[in-house]
Motif scaffolding. Sequence first.
Motif, short mmCIF file in Angstrom:
data_model
loop_
_atom_site.label_atom_id
_atom_site.label_comp_id
_atom_site.label_asym_id
_atom_site.label_seq_id
_atom_site.Cartn_x
_atom_site.Cartn_y
_atom_site.Cartn_z
N UNK A 141 83.06 -45.63 61.01
CA UNK A 141 83.33 -44.20 61.43
C UNK A 141 83.82 -44.17 62.94
N UNK A 142 84.09 -43.02 63.55
CA UNK A 142 84.67 -42.97 64.56
C UNK A 142 83.54 -43.49 65.82
N UNK A 143 82.37 -43.30 65.26
CA UNK A 143 81.19 -43.68 66.13
C UNK A 143 81.04 -45.25 66.28
N UNK A 144 81.70 -45.99 65.55
CA UNK A 144 81.15 -47.39 65.28
C UNK A 144 80.20 -47.68 64.41
N UNK A 145 79.67 -46.80 63.44
CA UNK A 145 78.76 -46.87 62.58
C UNK A 145 79.37 -47.51 61.33
N UNK A 146 78.87 -48.51 60.60
CA UNK A 146 79.48 -49.40 59.45
C UNK A 146 78.53 -48.95 58.31
N UNK A 147 79.29 -48.67 57.26
CA UNK A 147 78.80 -48.51 55.69
C UNK A 147 79.32 -49.62 54.86
N UNK A 148 78.52 -50.05 54.12
CA UNK A 148 78.78 -51.15 53.08
C UNK A 148 79.00 -50.65 51.81
N UNK A 149 80.22 -51.03 51.06
CA UNK A 149 80.54 -50.69 49.80
C UNK A 149 80.91 -51.83 49.02
N UNK A 150 80.50 -51.92 47.66
CA UNK A 150 80.83 -52.73 46.47
C UNK A 150 81.62 -52.41 45.60
N UNK A 202 65.94 -47.66 64.64
CA UNK A 202 65.25 -47.86 63.78
C UNK A 202 65.86 -47.16 62.56
N UNK A 203 66.29 -45.91 62.74
CA UNK A 203 66.93 -45.09 61.64
C UNK A 203 68.09 -45.72 61.10
N UNK A 204 68.99 -46.37 62.21
CA UNK A 204 70.33 -46.95 61.92
C UNK A 204 70.23 -47.90 60.83
N UNK A 223 87.76 -50.75 56.23
CA UNK A 223 88.79 -49.79 56.35
C UNK A 223 87.79 -48.66 57.51
N UNK A 224 88.91 -47.89 57.89
CA UNK A 224 88.47 -46.98 59.10
C UNK A 224 88.40 -45.47 58.44
N UNK A 225 87.12 -45.04 58.71
CA UNK A 225 87.12 -43.35 58.11
C UNK A 225 87.28 -42.44 59.28
N UNK A 226 88.05 -41.44 58.88
CA UNK A 226 88.26 -40.24 59.60
C UNK A 226 88.04 -38.87 59.06
#
Length: 313
Positions: free
Chosen positions: A247-256, A214-216, A308-311
């Motif tokens: 990110x490395x954990x597979x969590x996605x963040x959307x940006x415009x 639910x938090x995700x 994109x992939x974030x590290x």
Amino acid sequence: MLESDSEAAGPPYANRELDPALQAVIQSEALSASAGRSTESGSHAPSPRPHGAASPAPQLSRGTLERVQIEFQFMFDPAFLQYELPAMWDKRRWGRVKPTSHKTIEKKLDEHIAVVAFTSDIMAKALKAYSDIFLVDVLATDPVLMDRTMRVFPTSTLSSLGDRPAFYIKVYPRSVYNRLREQEAFEQEQLALEREQTRKELEMVRELQQNAAASDDLDQDIMHSEAEDAGEAAGNTAEGIRLKIRDKAGKDTLLLVTPATTVKAVIENYRKLAQLDASMKIRLEFDDEALNPSDTIGNTEVEDDDMLTAFWG
């Protein structure tokens, strides 16, 4: 009538007279066998009865005098050896064995002793015969008898235990049996507590997983909303580009963003949305190649809806 398998060696406490009915049957069988041998040799005359011998008694029913073997095993624990056995030590039974010879004592107590009885006998008779020839006065321990998982009472007849040629009986001194039951009850209680603890832990894990999911979902909604607000604030002077940063954990963040947005600005915006520390060094990659922070998105090969992939580290 009871017989021990050790009587031939003449142990103490084992000399007992035969039951009169059985004695008559044995004499009858002996006379019949003698008559049979005379018949085979050609003589049909009955063998003379010895002077003073009792008249042959009628053969009793097989069910009444069927023999069975009862094998007894004495059960004990460390407390019995340490405290109870010394208090009831009988030198006549133990002979040269000393009370301090613990290994010898344990070995002898582990020996099984078999007693022969009739199915019509009660268990008390067999138990007394066993007690008479064993190293411990078993009757003095207020014994509890177990046949497999079934408790056997001294008044039970051997025929009531089932149609078997032999029985294996465990003999527990009452104190040993009580301690065993207490230990079993304690172990059952501990097992129940462990199961309850495991159940609570599983429920907690499921609850945490549900809360995390639910938090995700909430984080994704917030990030997406903030990205849209940022795009609207930038105005409509340039074409908007939607980016997905994983990110490395597979969590996605959307940006415009816009083509004029620098990679560095994307990194800083992502840092805020992902709630990363300001000292954390972040690197963005596209198609396994690191993006230069000073470049604008329009100067890279990144297009609308690319990922994109974030590290960081």
